[in-house]
Scaffold this active site. Structure first.
Site, PDB file in Angstrom:
ATOM      1  N   TYR A  47     -23.405  13.576  38.711  1.00  0.00           N
ATOM      2  CA  TYR A  47     -22.550  13.803  37.545  1.00  0.00           C
ATOM      3  C   TYR A  47     -21.747  12.551  37.159  1.00  0.00           C
ATOM      4  O   TYR A  47     -20.837  12.625  36.350  1.00  0.00           O
ATOM      5  CB  TYR A  47     -21.610  14.981  37.792  1.00  0.00           C
ATOM      6  CG  TYR A  47     -22.319  16.324  37.904  1.00  0.00           C
ATOM      7  CD1 TYR A  47     -23.009  16.856  36.811  1.00  0.00           C
ATOM      8  CD2 TYR A  47     -22.318  17.049  39.101  1.00  0.00           C
ATOM      9  CE1 TYR A  47     -23.664  18.078  36.908  1.00  0.00           C
ATOM     10  CE2 TYR A  47     -22.976  18.278  39.191  1.00  0.00           C
ATOM     11  CZ  TYR A  47     -23.647  18.782  38.097  1.00  0.00           C
ATOM     12  OH  TYR A  47     -24.292  19.998  38.199  1.00  0.00           O
TER      13      TYR A  47
ATOM     14  N   ASP B 141     -23.950  22.271  48.778  1.00  0.00           N
ATOM     15  CA  ASP B 141     -25.139  21.817  49.496  1.00  0.00           C
ATOM     16  C   ASP B 141     -24.859  20.672  50.457  1.00  0.00           C
ATOM     17  O   ASP B 141     -25.514  20.541  51.479  1.00  0.00           O
ATOM     18  CB  ASP B 141     -26.213  21.374  48.500  1.00  0.00           C
ATOM     19  CG  ASP B 141     -26.632  22.527  47.615  1.00  0.00           C
ATOM     20  OD1 ASP B 141     -27.495  23.304  48.038  1.00  0.00           O
ATOM     21  OD2 ASP B 141     -26.078  22.673  46.510  1.00  0.00           O
TER      22      ASP B 141
ATOM     23  N   HIS C 293     -30.541  10.572  41.198  1.00  0.00           N
ATOM     24  CA  HIS C 293     -30.691  11.869  40.552  1.00  0.00           C
ATOM     25  C   HIS C 293     -29.602  12.148  39.535  1.00  0.00           C
ATOM     26  O   HIS C 293     -28.540  11.539  39.533  1.00  0.00           O
ATOM     27  CB  HIS C 293     -30.755  12.998  41.584  1.00  0.00           C
ATOM     28  CG  HIS C 293     -29.415  13.362  42.155  1.00  0.00           C
ATOM     29  ND1 HIS C 293     -28.805  14.572  41.936  1.00  0.00           N
ATOM     30  CD2 HIS C 293     -28.569  12.663  42.913  1.00  0.00           C
ATOM     31  CE1 HIS C 293     -27.648  14.588  42.554  1.00  0.00           C
ATOM     32  NE2 HIS C 293     -27.479  13.454  43.156  1.00  0.00           N
TER      33      HIS C 293
ATOM     34  N   TYR D 229     -22.833  24.001  32.368  1.00  0.00           N
ATOM     35  CA  TYR D 229     -21.529  24.327  32.984  1.00  0.00           C
ATOM     36  C   TYR D 229     -20.778  23.069  33.404  1.00  0.00           C
ATOM     37  O   TYR D 229     -19.584  23.128  33.691  1.00  0.00           O
ATOM     38  CB  TYR D 229     -21.723  25.269  34.174  1.00  0.00           C
ATOM     39  CG  TYR D 229     -21.799  24.616  35.534  1.00  0.00           C
ATOM     40  CD1 TYR D 229     -22.988  24.049  36.005  1.00  0.00           C
ATOM     41  CD2 TYR D 229     -20.683  24.549  36.369  1.00  0.00           C
ATOM     42  CE1 TYR D 229     -23.045  23.450  37.246  1.00  0.00           C
ATOM     43  CE2 TYR D 229     -20.744  23.943  37.622  1.00  0.00           C
ATOM     44  CZ  TYR D 229     -21.926  23.397  38.050  1.00  0.00           C
ATOM     45  OH  TYR D 229     -21.974  22.787  39.286  1.00  0.00           O
ATOM     46  N   ARG D 230     -21.454  21.938  33.411  1.00  0.00           N
ATOM     47  CA  ARG D 230     -20.868  20.704  33.954  1.00  0.00           C
ATOM     48  C   ARG D 230     -21.857  19.598  33.652  1.00  0.00           C
ATOM     49  O   ARG D 230     -23.054  19.852  33.528  1.00  0.00           O
ATOM     50  CB  ARG D 230     -20.743  20.892  35.465  1.00  0.00           C
ATOM     51  CG  ARG D 230     -20.173  19.760  36.258  1.00  0.00           C
ATOM     52  CD  ARG D 230     -20.201  20.159  37.729  1.00  0.00           C
ATOM     53  NE  ARG D 230     -19.615  19.135  38.578  1.00  0.00           N
ATOM     54  CZ  ARG D 230     -19.589  19.203  39.915  1.00  0.00           C
ATOM     55  NH1 ARG D 230     -20.108  20.247  40.535  1.00  0.00           N
ATOM     56  NH2 ARG D 230     -19.047  18.258  40.623  1.00  0.00           N
TER      57      ARG D 230
END
Ligand code: ADP
Length: 560
Positions: free
Chosen positions: A108, A170, A422, A503-504
């Site tokens: 993110y 995670d 990622h 959502y983000r």
């Protein structure tokens, strides 16, 4: 003439000169000490680091140029007073600050600021204490630097694990506070971290200190608390028991936002349920997703499914166990047959459903019967407990995660491709087979058009699913990075056209996503801008976060 400038950062914030920067940073150094300040003056400092050893200058999983989002300096306050001082100083010259807790924020944007030249305020380095674990009330109070792993270690070290469990995502290295304010999720019954937070302490953009909910009600004065600084004063007894207090509930404006710097957070912890059993249900066919989701909905709604279970695509599990080259010599996306072969080799389904049962044996048995019966209508499904699976199985990892034990095994899927990095694409889906299938098909097709394998998972909340598409790419392959930019932009657009929103998100597409939340002439963004400009008139806290820009920044010029 003016004295020579001591520091020359690689990048400065808009409208500020090197002189402004030097004046500002020298004051900050005097306050917090040189050991708590790092100025980014050389390209050698822009190292991607690793998950275990993260750097705070930029995003290690850069989808644009490596230094596109770059800090001028990283400053670690030693206490709440330092945060207030820095904020007040920043107001004088409108210096942008980007608060982080741990700064991993993987997929993110890492620790990187949205506006290059901002100072990254590293809240986690020195403010890293578990301030309280309250067994009777089943909550904790933490500072920004407390990681999931550190909180777990604290419970173990204090022999509290038989009483209280935490909820972990995670990976164990993120911060409890940062993850909750970003509305992240974990996988126990307490998986919705924002739902489980209770009581925040925030330094506002004007330097004032706020406690939310019942925290706004002072604890009765006692001789031993007289004269204490506000940040050290004991909280109201109900501050971490009742989240709402009285009047407008303002906690929400401090999540995914740029309205303050959070200094303390209360979180509910789960009482040890007195028994636990994790399981895996394998679903053999690609379109089994549809029926499985329709089976899951009533079970989750009535809480026969007690936790946040996940429906994982075969390649997510496969990638935890090996890289792409270990399965195939192909560079293009794997075919249906390839996936079937991988599933067969790993003795997994095309989709794999991971859940857990909580409580004494009699309760677990009753729930397991219910769940098994519901899934048994599907041809070819198989049921597993950890001991039925290989030593390195994903179920054995999820077994830990779903009981709040931090792990790092899921880091491995990032290495699916060489130089693996990622990006998450995270739309919300109804818990309905048809919706899930449509969203999966659409995201899968677009991934393949970008030349990438679809890797993803659905995490099942109370009434919706966070569909997490894990876009893995080779960060040294510039053509592939371009395709990844195309992919996420296209996915956002496609999803919005279907009424699906995220959502983000990553820094690079916050503007685009905010642009999709545009019902009724964008009243949502407009209201957020009104709040932002009222609370932070100089626009110093995280300008551009979530697509909310202060008035001093032209929306049009800054939008990405
Ligand atoms: P993690 O702990 O998962 O590594 P970060 O510390 O990078 O996550 O935080 C993620 C994001 O949450 C940051 O980019 C920032 O926008 C926000 N954030 C984190 N900590 C704070 C804080 N103490 N105050 C305000 N916002 C924060």
């Amino acid at each position: 003439s003016a004295p020579p400038l001591k520091f020359r950062p690689l990048v400065l914030p808009p409208k500020l000169t090197n002189g402004d920067f030097n004046e500002f940073i020298l004051d900050v150094i005097e306050l917090v000490g040189a050991e708590n300040v790092e100025i980014i003056t050389s390209k050698d400092q822009i190292q991607d680091g690793t998950y275990m050893n993260p750097k705070h200058s930029h995003d290690p999983h850069h989808i644009l140029e490596q230094d596109f989002f770059l800090a001028s300096a990283i400053v670690a306050p030693r206490n709440v007073g330092d945060v207030q001082f820095i904020v007040r100083l920043a107001n004088k010259i409108s210096f942008p600050l980007w608060p982080i807790s741990i700064g991993r924020n993987s997929g993110y944007g890492g620790a990187a600021p949205r506006v290059s030249g901002s100072i990254v305020v590293d809240m986690g380095k020195n403010l890293n204490k578990v301030l309280e674990v309250n067994v009777e009330g089943a909550y904790c109070l933490v500072e920004p630097g407390v990681t999931f792993h550190a909180l777990y270690d604290y419970l173990v070290a204090n022999n509290l694990q038989d009483k209280l469990w935490l909820d972990v995502p995670d990976l164990g290295g993120g911060s409890v506070l940062g993850n909750a304010t970003e509305r992240g999720v974990g996988y126990t019954p307490y998986g919705d971290h924002w739902m489980m937070h209770c009581g925040m302490e925030v330094v506002l953009p004007n330097g004032e200190l706020l406690r939310t909910g019942m925290g706004a009600l002072p604890d009765p004065k006692r001789p031993e608390t007289m004269g204490m600084k506000p940040e050290d004063q004991p909280w109201n007894k109900a501050a971490h028991l009742f989240p709402y207090g009285f009047g407008p509930y303002v906690d929400g404006i401090f999540s995914q936002s740029n309205m303050g710097i959070v200094t303390k957070l209360g979180m509910w912890l789960m009482p040890n349920p007195g028994g636990y059993q994790s399981y895996l249900i394998t679903l053999p066919k690609d379109d089994d997703l549809k029926q499985a989701v329709d089976i899951i909905r009533p079970l989750r709604l009535n809480m026969a499914l007690q936790n946040v279970p996940t429906i994982r695509h075969i390649l997510l599990d496969a990638a935890v166990l090996g890289n792409k080259a270990s399965y195939s010599s192909k560079t293009e996306p794997l075919s249906d047959e390839d996936l079937n072969k991988i599933a067969e080799k790993l003795n997994l389904g095309r989709w794999n459903f991971y859940g857990a049962l909580y409580g004494p044996e009699r309760i677990r048995n009753a729930l397991w019967e219910t769940i098994k019966e519901a899934f048994s209508v599907m041809p070819g499904v198989e049921f597993y407990f950890p001991e039925d699976t290989p030593k390195n199985s994903v179920l054995r990892v999820r077994d830990k995660t779903m009981q709040g034990i931090p792990t790092y095994d899921e880091l491995k899927w990032i290495d699916w491709l060489p130089n693996g990095a990622h990006l998450f694409f995270s739309p919300i889906a109804k818990v309905a087979g048809e919706d899930a299938m449509m969203q999966y098909r659409l995201t899968q097709r677009r991934c393949q058009e970008a030349g990438l394998d679809f890797i993803g998972t659905f995490t099942v909340g109370m009434r919706e699913m966070h569909h997490i598409v894990c876009i893995v790419f080779n960060k040294k392959d510039l053509t592939q990075k371009k395709k990844v930019q195309w992919l996420i932009r296209t996915l956002i657009e496609d999803c919005a056209a279907n009424g699906w929103g995220e959502y983000r998100t990553h820094l690079a597409v916050m503007d685009q996503i905010m642009g999709t939340y545009n019902w009724n002439n964008g009243s949502f963004l407009k209201f957020n801008e009104i709040l932002k400009n009222a609370v932070d008139p100089n626009g110093i806290i995280a300008p551009g976060k979530s697509g909310v820009w202060p008035k001093s920044y032209s929306q049009i010029a800054w939008k990405l």
